[in-house]
Design a protein around this motif. Structure first.
Motif, PDB file in Angstrom:
ATOM      1  N   LEU A  44       0.813  -1.218   0.000  1.00  0.00           N
ATOM      2  CA  LEU A  44       0.000   0.000   0.000  1.00  0.00           C
ATOM      3  C   LEU A  44       0.849   1.271   0.000  1.00  0.00           C
ATOM      4  N   GLY A  45       2.013   1.202  -0.639  1.00  0.00           N
ATOM      5  CA  GLY A  45       2.874   2.366  -0.766  1.00  0.00           C
ATOM      6  C   GLY A  45       3.790   2.633   0.419  1.00  0.00           C
ATOM      7  N   SER A  46       3.717   1.823   1.461  1.00  0.00           N
ATOM      8  CA  SER A  46       4.578   1.996   2.633  1.00  0.00           C
ATOM      9  C   SER A  46       5.469   0.774   2.780  1.00  0.00           C
ATOM     10  N   SER A  47       6.700   1.000   3.227  1.00  0.00           N
ATOM     11  CA  SER A  47       7.631  -0.126   3.345  1.00  0.00           C
ATOM     12  C   SER A  47       7.361  -0.916   4.627  1.00  0.00           C
ATOM     13  N   LEU A  48       7.531  -2.226   4.540  1.00  0.00           N
ATOM     14  CA  LEU A  48       7.329  -3.111   5.684  1.00  0.00           C
ATOM     15  C   LEU A  48       8.578  -3.175   6.550  1.00  0.00           C
ATOM     16  N   TYR A  49       9.736  -3.230   5.922  1.00  0.00           N
ATOM     17  CA  TYR A  49      11.031  -3.221   6.604  1.00  0.00           C
ATOM     18  C   TYR A  49      12.086  -2.816   5.596  1.00  0.00           C
ATOM     19  N   ILE A  50      13.262  -2.471   6.099  1.00  0.00           N
ATOM     20  CA  ILE A  50      14.375  -2.094   5.218  1.00  0.00           C
ATOM     21  C   ILE A  50      15.611  -2.849   5.687  1.00  0.00           C
ATOM     22  N   ILE A  51      16.184  -3.633   4.791  1.00  0.00           N
ATOM     23  CA  ILE A  51      17.426  -4.353   5.085  1.00  0.00           C
ATOM     24  C   ILE A  51      18.417  -4.047   3.960  1.00  0.00           C
ATOM     25  N   GLU A  52      19.587  -3.542   4.340  1.00  0.00           N
ATOM     26  CA  GLU A  52      20.654  -3.261   3.380  1.00  0.00           C
ATOM     27  C   GLU A  52      21.930  -3.947   3.862  1.00  0.00           C
ATOM     28  N   ILE A  53      22.522  -4.744   2.981  1.00  0.00           N
ATOM     29  CA  ILE A  53      23.779  -5.417   3.295  1.00  0.00           C
ATOM     30  C   ILE A  53      24.798  -5.022   2.236  1.00  0.00           C
ATOM     31  N   GLU A  54      25.938  -4.488   2.668  1.00  0.00           N
ATOM     32  CA  GLU A  54      27.038  -4.117   1.775  1.00  0.00           C
ATOM     33  C   GLU A  54      28.318  -4.729   2.317  1.00  0.00           C
TER      34      GLU A  54
END
Length: 94
Positions: A44-54
């Motif tokens: 619905l246009g909103s993020s559920l979670y954010i995971i970034e791995i570098e």
């Protein structure tokens, strides 16, 4: 009142599992050898979670929208189980 407290408790339990899963998932992915991942699913246009791995660093965030959905899912699970168990007890009484 006790029923409402149990429903609230179930909602908080599912919320805790959601937050725990979001914060542990990047560690597991790093241990499995994954790198350079960006995961930001939306509903619905909103993020559920954010995971970034570098490489060897990671960043994770449990968003407010995901927390609200997890809590509501816990409430839904509680009331569905109550409904199903009540229906089953009614079947056994016959």
């Amino acid at each position: 009142m006790a029923q409402l407290l149990k429903a609230f408790s179930t909602g908080l339990s599912v919320l805790f599992l959601y937050v725990l899963t979001v914060f542990i998932a990047p560690i597991v992915m790093l241990l499995l050898g994954y790198s350079n991942i960006v995961s930001k699913p939306t509903l619905l246009g909103s993020s559920l979670y954010i995971i970034e791995i570098e490489e060897t660093t990671f960043s994770t965030e449990a968003t407010g929208f995901g927390c609200i959905l997890a809590f509501l899912l816990g409430l839904l699970i509680y009331y569905l189980m109550k409904l199903l168990l009540g229906f089953r007890r009614g079947q056994e009484a016959r």
